[in-house]
Design an enzyme around this catalytic site. Structure first.
Site, PDB file in Angstrom:
ATOM      1  N   LYS A  13       0.842  -1.223   0.000  1.00  0.00           N
ATOM      2  CA  LYS A  13       0.000   0.000   0.000  1.00  0.00           C
ATOM      3  C   LYS A  13       0.868   1.261   0.000  1.00  0.00           C
ATOM      4  O   LYS A  13       0.605   2.194  -0.749  1.00  0.00           O
ATOM      5  CB  LYS A  13      -0.920   0.025   1.241  1.00  0.00           C
ATOM      6  CG  LYS A  13      -1.881  -1.143   1.335  1.00  0.00           C
ATOM      7  CD  LYS A  13      -2.843  -0.985   2.496  1.00  0.00           C
ATOM      8  CE  LYS A  13      -2.205  -1.086   3.879  1.00  0.00           C
ATOM      9  NZ  LYS A  13      -1.573  -2.391   4.187  1.00  0.00           N
ATOM     10  N   ARG A  88      -9.261   0.535   9.091  1.00  0.00           N
ATOM     11  CA  ARG A  88      -8.778  -0.818   9.395  1.00  0.00           C
ATOM     12  C   ARG A  88      -9.860  -1.660  10.064  1.00  0.00           C
ATOM     13  O   ARG A  88      -9.633  -2.839  10.337  1.00  0.00           O
ATOM     14  CB  ARG A  88      -7.629  -0.751  10.393  1.00  0.00           C
ATOM     15  CG  ARG A  88      -6.241  -0.388   9.895  1.00  0.00           C
ATOM     16  CD  ARG A  88      -5.460  -1.547   9.368  1.00  0.00           C
ATOM     17  NE  ARG A  88      -4.137  -1.792   9.847  1.00  0.00           N
ATOM     18  CZ  ARG A  88      -3.036  -1.103   9.562  1.00  0.00           C
ATOM     19  NH1 ARG A  88      -3.070  -0.016   8.870  1.00  0.00           N
ATOM     20  NH2 ARG A  88      -1.872  -1.527   9.979  1.00  0.00           N
ATOM     21  N   ARG A 127      11.698  -6.594   4.945  1.00  0.00           N
ATOM     22  CA  ARG A 127      11.489  -5.155   4.766  1.00  0.00           C
ATOM     23  C   ARG A 127      12.302  -4.366   5.788  1.00  0.00           C
ATOM     24  O   ARG A 127      12.430  -4.763   6.936  1.00  0.00           O
ATOM     25  CB  ARG A 127       9.997  -4.851   4.946  1.00  0.00           C
ATOM     26  CG  ARG A 127       9.669  -3.379   4.828  1.00  0.00           C
ATOM     27  CD  ARG A 127       8.247  -3.156   4.420  1.00  0.00           C
ATOM     28  NE  ARG A 127       7.334  -3.171   5.551  1.00  0.00           N
ATOM     29  CZ  ARG A 127       6.029  -2.884   5.426  1.00  0.00           C
ATOM     30  NH1 ARG A 127       5.513  -2.604   4.249  1.00  0.00           N
ATOM     31  NH2 ARG A 127       5.241  -2.913   6.465  1.00  0.00           N
ATOM     32  N   ARG A 162      11.513  -2.606  11.629  1.00  0.00           N
ATOM     33  CA  ARG A 162      10.521  -2.083  12.569  1.00  0.00           C
ATOM     34  C   ARG A 162      10.299  -3.051  13.725  1.00  0.00           C
ATOM     35  O   ARG A 162      10.379  -4.264  13.544  1.00  0.00           O
ATOM     36  CB  ARG A 162       9.175  -1.870  11.829  1.00  0.00           C
ATOM     37  CG  ARG A 162       9.122  -0.581  11.073  1.00  0.00           C
ATOM     38  CD  ARG A 162       7.947  -0.475  10.136  1.00  0.00           C
ATOM     39  NE  ARG A 162       6.678  -0.977  10.626  1.00  0.00           N
ATOM     40  CZ  ARG A 162       5.542  -0.921   9.927  1.00  0.00           C
ATOM     41  NH1 ARG A 162       5.529  -0.375   8.718  1.00  0.00           N
ATOM     42  NH2 ARG A 162       4.431  -1.400  10.416  1.00  0.00           N
ATOM     43  N   ARG A 173      -0.130  -9.440  13.337  1.00  0.00           N
ATOM     44  CA  ARG A 173      -0.717  -8.389  12.478  1.00  0.00           C
ATOM     45  C   ARG A 173      -1.546  -9.018  11.361  1.00  0.00           C
ATOM     46  O   ARG A 173      -2.592  -8.493  10.978  1.00  0.00           O
ATOM     47  CB  ARG A 173       0.392  -7.513  11.890  1.00  0.00           C
ATOM     48  CG  ARG A 173       0.919  -6.509  12.903  1.00  0.00           C
ATOM     49  CD  ARG A 173       2.227  -5.907  12.456  1.00  0.00           C
ATOM     50  NE  ARG A 173       2.106  -5.059  11.296  1.00  0.00           N
ATOM     51  CZ  ARG A 173       3.113  -4.797  10.459  1.00  0.00           C
ATOM     52  NH1 ARG A 173       4.297  -5.328  10.659  1.00  0.00           N
ATOM     53  NH2 ARG A 173       2.923  -4.007   9.440  1.00  0.00           N
TER      54      ARG A 173
END
Ligand code: AMP
Length: 215
Positions: A13, A88, A127, A162, A173
């Site tokens: 996204k 969300r 990532r 992160r 998540r």
């Protein structure tokens, strides 16, 4: 353009939103980026949000709606906006509907970026993100590493993994996404402006969205 970008964490996204901003000057509004900025700055919002985020849980709807109500009224939204990571939950989608009605704003569409789970897991584990809250550029150790290891190409700040991208937080998540966010596809289907795009290539997603909007 005025779009909602839906899709699991790691669907792309943020990358797609950044590419779309270059087309017509619409702004990317990422609630995740705003929250990480608040945590780094140590604001009240950041203090309230931090523990939820570390666990990979959603921050309460009331906090998110407070952020969005202000953000959507800032002048840079007039050219258009790409909602990245918001809404969300169904209550957020309902509240957004009311807010947009109040502000007299009409959305073009909601786009679901659909990516297979194995691709998502691989992407999230590899990532890396720029730690500067004003930059938050996204890298990938395999497919798109920074030129100098651990240093952001754009602003020179450290590039980090992160805290919510450990294996445990990632799987939490994804569960949260399936339980709370995936039902939004049905919500926007009913609203009549849902479009699903296969998302393994961000270029292809951007092309599909541009052609749908006639850009
Ligand atoms: P993201 O960068 O979009 O993956 O968001 C990172 C984290 O911020 C999420 O795991 C949540 O804890 C929180 N967050 C971001 N957007 C929202 C939202 N719309 N509602 C609730 N929590 C959110």
């Amino acid at each position: 353009m005025k779009l909602i970008l839906l899709g699991a964490p790691g669907a792309g996204k943020g990358t797609v939103a950044k590419m779309l901003t270059a087309i017509d000057g619409s702004v990317q509004i990422s609630t995740g980026d705003i929250l990480r900025g608040a945590v780094q700055a140590g604001t009240e919002l950041g203090k309230e949000a931090e523990a939820y985020m570390k666990r990979g849980d959603l921050v309460p709807d009331s906090l998110i709606m407070g952020i969005m109500e202000k953000r959507l009224q800032e002048p840079d939204c007039e050219k258009g906006f790409l909602l990245d990571g918001f809404p969300r939950t169904i209550p957020q989608a309902e509240a957004l509907k009311k807010l947009l009605h109040k502000l007299n704003i009409k959305l073009d569409m909601a786009v679901d970026i659909d990516v297979p789970r194995d691709v998502i897991l691989d992407r999230l584990c590899t990532r890396r993100t720029c730690n500067n809250s004003d930059c938050q550029a996204i890298y990938n150790v395999k497919s798109n590493p920074p030129k100098q290891e651990g240093i952001c190409d754009k602003c020179g700040s450290p590039v980090i993994q992160r805290e919510d991208e450990t294996e445990e937080a990632i799987s939490h998540r994804l569960e949260t996404y399936n339980e709370k966010t995936a039902p939004l596809l049905g919500f926007y289907e009913k609203e009549g402006f849902m479009k699903s795009v296969s998302g393994t290539s961000s270029d292809a997603v951007v092309e599909a969205i541009s052609s749908e909007l006639g850009l």
